[in-house]
Write an enzyme that holds these catalytic residues in place. Structure first.
Site, short mmCIF file in Angstrom:
data_model
loop_
_atom_site.label_atom_id
_atom_site.label_comp_id
_atom_site.label_asym_id
_atom_site.label_seq_id
_atom_site.Cartn_x
_atom_site.Cartn_y
_atom_site.Cartn_z
N HIS A 1 44.36 32.15 42.56
CA HIS A 1 43.19 32.09 41.68
C HIS A 1 43.42 32.94 40.42
O HIS A 1 43.25 32.47 39.29
CB HIS A 1 41.95 32.57 42.45
N GLU A 2 43.84 34.20 40.64
CA GLU A 2 43.99 35.11 39.49
C GLU A 2 45.10 34.63 38.54
O GLU A 2 44.97 34.73 37.32
CB GLU A 2 44.29 36.53 39.96
N HIS B 1 43.91 32.31 36.05
CA HIS B 1 43.36 32.96 34.84
C HIS B 1 44.50 33.38 33.91
O HIS B 1 44.42 33.22 32.70
CB HIS B 1 42.58 34.22 35.21
N HIS C 1 36.65 29.94 35.02
CA HIS C 1 36.06 29.61 36.32
C HIS C 1 35.53 28.18 36.36
O HIS C 1 35.00 27.68 35.38
CB HIS C 1 34.94 30.60 36.65
#
Lengths: 79, 365
Positions: free
Chosen positions: B117-118, B121, B127
């Protein structure tokens, strides 16, 4: 009448959450009161998480705010 | 995406693991980070080169509270990690909260899932509002391939597709409750709530909640498979039985009961039955009906044996219902059968269909 300590806790949690993830400004902002901003930001957050959009700190909204999550804001510029 | 669609200008991105968590072996951290990067590399032309010193595009570190970026963590729970969008200096840097317990499995926070997930980014993804997407902001434990269609669409909008694509099977988007073609996998009561299983999700309908709540099955019950075939509640025993393939699990409230999974054949079903389509408990008779293909069986909850004379034909015993069912529920003398996108309200006593509605009318659609 004074808010109960539980209500104050909820309010603090919500303000902290909305400041971090939804860009809720600190303090009063011109002619709009901080509660207007708070309600608008709660609505924004409820829309993002597909909750019922009421602008109120209901149990479902608070439950989402308490979930473990990523620290990156959900909306806006990230500096 | 972040505002201004921030992305790396070069497809060859470097990363460096600056320090390691003591929660895991160093090799396990290396493996989790590499797997997390590969999730994104598989669907884009991006390649990731590991550096051991100096400045990399993505600097990965573990820290607690204020850890050098004026963006402090908050102790155990709450914030798990954060990462910065592509850019010079701190851009792309990825920080994990050392106050969390990092694991390889579902026992605490799974490093691979949070890292994937990170790093999304760090590559320019913001998101997602899709609760099944990897880029959804709330932590959920899942197994298998972590990207949803929404994640792939997002990253490919920035970098394009992988010129030598591997065969990946993205997760479908979360089901939309008011889709007129919506079908259900299983429906059950749970202490006054209604739980509806669909793909790897379930909806929870609570009498005091205005909107049904959609959650990943794995985030509530990590050991239950992603696909539930049937479920029913036995309120006398305060158990919900969940079927998936030839296995079944039991819940007491939202907690899994020890001693499960068990084989469905323990109920007295023949070995030829490999899957139960629907299950429903009739409170008034103490019987549980188990639907398999065009037939159904009757299980006596008191004697814990299968009734004799079964299987019987669904079509013969439930006139007006099609020959197969996807899910079933029972309320006050009425059986609710779900088949494809329809819901049949069937009177158990007068053996008649009283009403046919869209399946998702149960979700207020």
């Amino acid at each position: 009448k004074p808010l109960s300590s539980e209500d104050i806790d909820k309010q603090l949690l919500a303000e902290k959450y909305l400041r971090r993830f939804y860009g809720l400004p600190s303090g009063l902002q011109g002619s709009r009161t901080s509660s207007n901003f708070l309600q608008a930001k709660i609505k924004e957050m409820q829309k993002f998480f597909k909750l019922e959009v009421t602008g109120n700190l209901d149990d479902n909204t608070l439950a989402v705010m308490k979930e473990p999550r990523c620290g990156v804001p959900d909306i806006g510029e990230y500096n | 995406h972040f505002p201004r669609h921030l992305k790396w200008e070069n497809n060859n991105v470097t990363f460096r693991i600056v320090n390691y968590t003591p929660d895991l072996k160093k090799a396990d951290v290396d493996k989790a980070i590499r797997r997390a990067l590969n999730v994104w590399a598989d669907v884009t032309p991006l390649t990731f080169k590991k550096l051991y010193e100096g400045n990399a595009d993505i600097m990965i570190s573990f820290g607690s509270k204020e850890h050098g970026d004026y963006n402090p963590f908050d102790g155990p729970g709450g914030l798990l990690a954060h990462a910065y969008p592509p850019g010079q200096g701190i851009g792309g840097d990825t920080h994990f909260d050392e106050d969390e317990q990092w694991t390889k499995d579902s026992s605490a926070y799974n490093l691979f899932i949070v890292a994937a997930h990170e790093l999304g980014h760090a590559l320019g993804m913001s998101h997602s509002t899709d609760p099944g997407a990897l880029m959804y902001p709330i932590y959920t434990y899942t197994t298998g391939y972590p990207l949803a269609e929404d994640d792939i669409e997002g990253i490919q909008a920035l970098y394009g597709p992988n010129p030598n694509p591997k065969k990946v099977k993205p997760r479908p988007d979360a089901p939309k409750k008011c889709d007129p073609e919506l079908t259900f996998d299983a429906v059950t009561e749970l202490r006054g709530e209604t739980i509806i299983f669909k793909d790897r999700y379930y909806w929870r309908i609570h009498p005091q909640m205005v909107e049904p709540e959609l959650t990943l099955i794995k985030s509530t019950w990590p050991s239950i498979p992603n696909k539930v075939d049937a479920a029913y509640e036995n309120p006398e025993k305060d158990l919900v039985i969940i079927f998936s393939g030839i296995r079944m699990w039991a819940l007491n409230g939202y907690n899994l009961v020890d001693g499960y999974p068990k084989y469905i054949h323990k109920l007295g079903l023949p070995k030829s039955v490999r899957k139960i389509d629907a299950a429903v408990h009739i409170k008034d008779t103490g019987k549980t009906l188990l639907f398999t293909d065009e037939d159904y069986w009757s299980y006596d909850e008191t004697t814990e044996t299968m009734d004799s004379g079964y299987p019987r034909s669904i079509e013969d015993d439930f006139p007006g219902i099609e020959d197969e069912v996807d899910a079933a529920a029972y309320h006050y003398g009425y059986l609710y059968f779900f088949h494809e996108h329809l819901q049949y309200e069937y009177s158990y006593n007068s053996k008649k269909v009283f009403r046919i509605q869209r399946a998702n009318s149960i979700l207020n659609c």
